[in-house]
Motif scaffolding. Structure first.
Motif, PDB file in Angstrom:
ATOM      1  N   ARG A  47      21.135  17.408  -5.399  1.00  0.00           N
ATOM      2  CA  ARG A  47      20.943  18.100  -6.680  1.00  0.00           C
ATOM      3  C   ARG A  47      19.869  17.434  -7.543  1.00  0.00           C
ATOM      4  O   ARG A  47      19.362  18.024  -8.482  1.00  0.00           O
ATOM      5  N   LEU A  48      19.544  16.188  -7.225  1.00  0.00           N
ATOM      6  CA  LEU A  48      18.508  15.483  -7.984  1.00  0.00           C
ATOM      7  C   LEU A  48      17.108  15.748  -7.434  1.00  0.00           C
ATOM      8  O   LEU A  48      16.114  15.483  -8.104  1.00  0.00           O
ATOM      9  N   GLY A  49      17.022  16.211  -6.194  1.00  0.00           N
ATOM     10  CA  GLY A  49      15.722  16.509  -5.604  1.00  0.00           C
ATOM     11  C   GLY A  49      14.867  15.275  -5.393  1.00  0.00           C
ATOM     12  O   GLY A  49      13.691  15.262  -5.739  1.00  0.00           O
ATOM     13  N   LEU A  50      15.456  14.241  -4.815  1.00  0.00           N
ATOM     14  CA  LEU A  50      14.737  12.978  -4.626  1.00  0.00           C
ATOM     15  C   LEU A  50      14.139  12.872  -3.228  1.00  0.00           C
ATOM     16  O   LEU A  50      14.723  13.330  -2.255  1.00  0.00           O
ATOM     17  N   VAL A  51      12.982  12.234  -3.142  1.00  0.00           N
ATOM     18  CA  VAL A  51      12.332  11.922  -1.873  1.00  0.00           C
ATOM     19  C   VAL A  51      12.397  10.409  -1.710  1.00  0.00           C
ATOM     20  O   VAL A  51      12.004   9.666  -2.601  1.00  0.00           O
ATOM     21  N   VAL A  52      12.914   9.961  -0.573  1.00  0.00           N
ATOM     22  CA  VAL A  52      13.027   8.531  -0.282  1.00  0.00           C
ATOM     23  C   VAL A  52      11.785   8.103   0.491  1.00  0.00           C
ATOM     24  O   VAL A  52      11.486   8.657   1.545  1.00  0.00           O
ATOM     25  N   LEU A  53      11.064   7.133  -0.033  1.00  0.00           N
ATOM     26  CA  LEU A  53       9.871   6.638   0.638  1.00  0.00           C
ATOM     27  C   LEU A  53      10.224   5.573   1.663  1.00  0.00           C
ATOM     28  O   LEU A  53       9.552   5.446   2.681  1.00  0.00           O
ATOM     29  N   GLY A  54      11.254   4.800   1.404  1.00  0.00           N
ATOM     30  CA  GLY A  54      11.725   3.810   2.356  1.00  0.00           C
ATOM     31  C   GLY A  54      10.907   2.535   2.374  1.00  0.00           C
ATOM     32  O   GLY A  54       9.929   2.367   1.658  1.00  0.00           O
ATOM     33  N   ALA A  55      11.340   1.637   3.237  1.00  0.00           N
ATOM     34  CA  ALA A  55      10.688   0.336   3.384  1.00  0.00           C
ATOM     35  C   ALA A  55       9.574   0.428   4.425  1.00  0.00           C
ATOM     36  O   ALA A  55       9.653   1.204   5.367  1.00  0.00           O
ATOM     37  N   VAL A  56       8.530  -0.369   4.214  1.00  0.00           N
ATOM     38  CA  VAL A  56       7.406  -0.421   5.156  1.00  0.00           C
ATOM     39  C   VAL A  56       7.001  -1.873   5.360  1.00  0.00           C
ATOM     40  O   VAL A  56       7.300  -2.738   4.536  1.00  0.00           O
ATOM     41  N   ASN A  57       6.277  -2.118   6.440  1.00  0.00           N
ATOM     42  CA  ASN A  57       5.786  -3.473   6.668  1.00  0.00           C
ATOM     43  C   ASN A  57       4.560  -3.730   5.786  1.00  0.00           C
ATOM     44  O   ASN A  57       4.025  -2.817   5.146  1.00  0.00           O
ATOM     45  N   ALA A  58       4.107  -4.963   5.763  1.00  0.00           N
ATOM     46  CA  ALA A  58       2.995  -5.359   4.892  1.00  0.00           C
ATOM     47  C   ALA A  58       1.711  -4.599   5.230  1.00  0.00           C
ATOM     48  O   ALA A  58       0.972  -4.198   4.331  1.00  0.00           O
ATOM     49  N   GLN A  59       1.451  -4.377   6.502  1.00  0.00           N
ATOM     50  CA  GLN A  59       0.239  -3.669   6.905  1.00  0.00           C
ATOM     51  C   GLN A  59       0.225  -2.239   6.355  1.00  0.00           C
ATOM     52  O   GLN A  59      -0.792  -1.778   5.834  1.00  0.00           O
ATOM     53  N   THR A  60       1.353  -1.558   6.438  1.00  0.00           N
ATOM     54  CA  THR A  60       1.437  -0.195   5.918  1.00  0.00           C
ATOM     55  C   THR A  60       1.328  -0.183   4.400  1.00  0.00           C
ATOM     56  O   THR A  60       0.656   0.676   3.829  1.00  0.00           O
ATOM     57  N   ALA A  61       1.951  -1.146   3.740  1.00  0.00           N
ATOM     58  CA  ALA A  61       1.862  -1.233   2.285  1.00  0.00           C
ATOM     59  C   ALA A  61       0.414  -1.433   1.839  1.00  0.00           C
ATOM     60  O   ALA A  61      -0.044  -0.813   0.878  1.00  0.00           O
ATOM     61  N   ARG A  62      -0.314  -2.274   2.565  1.00  0.00           N
ATOM     62  CA  ARG A  62      -1.729  -2.507   2.228  1.00  0.00           C
ATOM     63  C   ARG A  62      -2.569  -1.251   2.470  1.00  0.00           C
ATOM     64  O   ARG A  62      -3.461  -0.928   1.689  1.00  0.00           O
ATOM     65  N   ALA A  63      -2.295  -0.555   3.560  1.00  0.00           N
ATOM     66  CA  ALA A  63      -3.028   0.682   3.848  1.00  0.00           C
ATOM     67  C   ALA A  63      -2.770   1.719   2.764  1.00  0.00           C
ATOM     68  O   ALA A  63      -3.695   2.399   2.302  1.00  0.00           O
ATOM     69  N   LEU A  64      -1.531   1.818   2.332  1.00  0.00           N
ATOM     70  CA  LEU A  64      -1.186   2.750   1.269  1.00  0.00           C
ATOM     71  C   LEU A  64      -1.876   2.355  -0.040  1.00  0.00           C
ATOM     72  O   LEU A  64      -2.428   3.201  -0.747  1.00  0.00           O
ATOM     73  N   ALA A  65      -1.873   1.076  -0.347  1.00  0.00           N
ATOM     74  CA  ALA A  65      -2.547   0.590  -1.556  1.00  0.00           C
ATOM     75  C   ALA A  65      -4.029   0.893  -1.514  1.00  0.00           C
ATOM     76  O   ALA A  65      -4.632   1.286  -2.525  1.00  0.00           O
ATOM     77  N   GLN A  66      -4.633   0.745  -0.345  1.00  0.00           N
ATOM     78  CA  GLN A  66      -6.057   1.019  -0.200  1.00  0.00           C
ATOM     79  C   GLN A  66      -6.368   2.490  -0.474  1.00  0.00           C
ATOM     80  O   GLN A  66      -7.335   2.808  -1.168  1.00  0.00           O
ATOM     81  N   VAL A  67      -5.543   3.382   0.045  1.00  0.00           N
ATOM     82  CA  VAL A  67      -5.753   4.811  -0.184  1.00  0.00           C
ATOM     83  C   VAL A  67      -5.568   5.158  -1.661  1.00  0.00           C
ATOM     84  O   VAL A  67      -6.382   5.886  -2.244  1.00  0.00           O
ATOM     85  N   VAL A  68      -4.556   4.606  -2.280  1.00  0.00           N
ATOM     86  CA  VAL A  68      -4.320   4.875  -3.697  1.00  0.00           C
ATOM     87  C   VAL A  68      -5.475   4.335  -4.532  1.00  0.00           C
ATOM     88  O   VAL A  68      -5.989   4.994  -5.435  1.00  0.00           O
ATOM     89  N   ARG A  69      -5.912   3.114  -4.222  1.00  0.00           N
ATOM     90  CA  ARG A  69      -7.031   2.515  -4.936  1.00  0.00           C
ATOM     91  C   ARG A  69      -8.285   3.367  -4.810  1.00  0.00           C
ATOM     92  O   ARG A  69      -8.992   3.598  -5.782  1.00  0.00           O
ATOM     93  N   ARG A  70      -8.549   3.833  -3.595  1.00  0.00           N
ATOM     94  CA  ARG A  70      -9.728   4.656  -3.342  1.00  0.00           C
ATOM     95  C   ARG A  70      -9.661   5.940  -4.160  1.00  0.00           C
ATOM     96  O   ARG A  70     -10.658   6.353  -4.751  1.00  0.00           O
ATOM     97  N   GLU A  71      -8.506   6.535  -4.244  1.00  0.00           N
ATOM     98  CA  GLU A  71      -8.329   7.767  -5.024  1.00  0.00           C
ATOM     99  C   GLU A  71      -8.475   7.519  -6.515  1.00  0.00           C
ATOM    100  O   GLU A  71      -9.058   8.316  -7.226  1.00  0.00           O
TER     101      GLU A  71
END
Length: 75
Positions: A47-71
């Motif tokens: 009923r809250l409509g939540l999306v769980v992103l979950g845990a990731v390893n350091a490499q994935t976290a850095r890749a995600l940060a890079q994409v966000v930074r680029r955007e």
């Protein structure tokens, strides 16, 4: 068309919005070469409509940060 805030949405609308957001996010991450292994809807509180992103390893976290930074920096 005015946008409704999440707290103004009916439960079914929140669930549908979460499903759509999950699909959008999964598609965008795939296009960026990023996989979040635990990406899913929060079935414990639909009923809250939540999306769980979950845990990731350091490499994935850095890749995600890079994409966000680029955007955010338009590079």
């Amino acid at each position: 068309m005015p946008t409704m805030r999440a707290d103004e949405m009916a439960p079914a609308t929140k669930e549908q919005a979460a499903e759509e957001a999950l699909a959008e996010l999964r598609e965008a991450l795939t296009a960026a070469g990023i996989q979040l292994p635990s990406l899913r809807l929060d079935l414990a509180s639909p009923r809250l409509g939540l999306v769980v992103l979950g845990a990731v390893n350091a490499q994935t976290a850095r890749a995600l940060a890079q994409v966000v930074r680029r955007e955010t920096h338009g590079a």
